[in-house]
Design an enzyme around this catalytic site. Structure first.
Site, mmCIF file in Angstrom:
data_model
loop_
_atom_site.group_PDB
_atom_site.id
_atom_site.type_symbol
_atom_site.label_atom_id
_atom_site.label_comp_id
_atom_site.label_asym_id
_atom_site.label_seq_id
_atom_site.Cartn_x
_atom_site.Cartn_y
_atom_site.Cartn_z
ATOM 1 C CB SER A 52 -0.938 0.007 1.211
ATOM 2 O OG SER A 52 -0.242 -0.325 2.399
ATOM 3 C CD GLU A 189 -7.763 -5.899 1.410
ATOM 4 O OE1 GLU A 189 -7.974 -4.736 1.035
ATOM 5 O OE2 GLU A 189 -6.649 -6.465 1.281
#
Length: 269
Positions: A52, A189
């Site tokens: 990320s 997730e």
């Protein structure tokens, strides 16, 4: 006394002990020395040097562009700051898919050059050979199932995964496969909370992000601190609004410089 308060250094073994005792695991991302030092001092259990970084540090739309060299740079910065937390580093896109020898080489570089405690990679059955090869070198692996951002071009959307029975069954199978192969934990997730509760019955720790209650939770630090404002999924809880705090501080600084108020006599030599 909780495991959290007893230990001086978090390891994969400690995380398993926390799950066995029913103690929740806290996990956040970090990408640089200064922020990693703050969250480690605060007592976070796991720091993920996530891909990320591609989004929040480099400004790309996806996690795909970040390179192995860039991940190693961020991980080295984080490891230098950390005394207590387990540091886990994402293997970036293109460094482990379909080539288990390259996967091992990538993982070895991360471990040797950064001093991190483990790597993380996405996928279940399709990543089996890479996982086996990395584990055979004694490198701990955290798995990642559900919404796997490195596969965004295949999915075409960041919507919730495994809502239909077929995909849900495959995800459960993949979770058990990762456990059987020897992964020490799994990130789930953006999947239904009911599915997470089924998978949480496995022996290794499950870390959720947008997946309901699990053995632990992870968030991107820039999101939970309110540094990024454009990203507001249902699962995100903002614990601060640093965008407003920083904007106010910079605005006041600009004003003081322009007016000549800064520096004053006490702020000079």
């Amino acid at each position: 006394m909780s495991v959290h308060k007893e230990i001086k250094k978090v390891t994969t073994h400690i995380l398993q002990e926390m799950k066995n005792r029913g103690e929740k695991i806290s996990m956040l991302t970090a990408y640089d020395y200064s922020m990693a030092k703050i969250i480690d001092k605060a007592g976070i259990d796991v720091i993920l040097v996530g891909d990320s970084a591609s989004n929040v540090m480099a400004g790309y739309e996806t996690t795909l562009p970040i390179t192995l060299d860039e991940m190693i740079y961020h991980a080295k910065s984080v490891v230098r700051a950390v005394d207590r937390a387990l540091v886990v580093v994402d293997l970036p896109f293109g460094t482990y898919q379909s080539n288990s020898k390259e996967a091992l080489s990538s993982a070895i570089r991360i471990m040797k050059e950064t001093g991190a405690g483990a790597v993380k990679l996405e996928g279940g059955m399709e990543s089996e050979e890479s996982i086996k090869r990395i584990l055979s070198a004694g490198i701990p692996i955290m798995g990642h199932l559900g919404l796997t951002p490195q596969s965004i071009n295949k999915f075409g959307t960041y919507a919730v995964r495994a809502k239909d029975d077929e995909e849900a069954s495959r995800l459960v199978e993949d979770a058990y496969l990762l456990q059987e192969l020897g992964c020490f934990a799994i990130v789930l997730e953006k999947i239904p909370a009911s599915l997470t509760s089924r998978i949480s019955e496995i022996k290794i720790p499950i870390i959720g992000i947008g997946a309901g209650a699990a053995d632990g939770q992870v968030l991107v630090m820039h999101d939970m601190l309110g540094i990024t404002q454009e990203f507001s999924p249902r699962f995100l809880r903002r614990y601060a609004d640093l965008d407003a705090v920083i904007t106010s501080a910079v605005t006041n600084y600009i004003s003081d410089v322009k007016s000549g108020d800064f520096p004053n006599e006490q702020e000079q030599y």
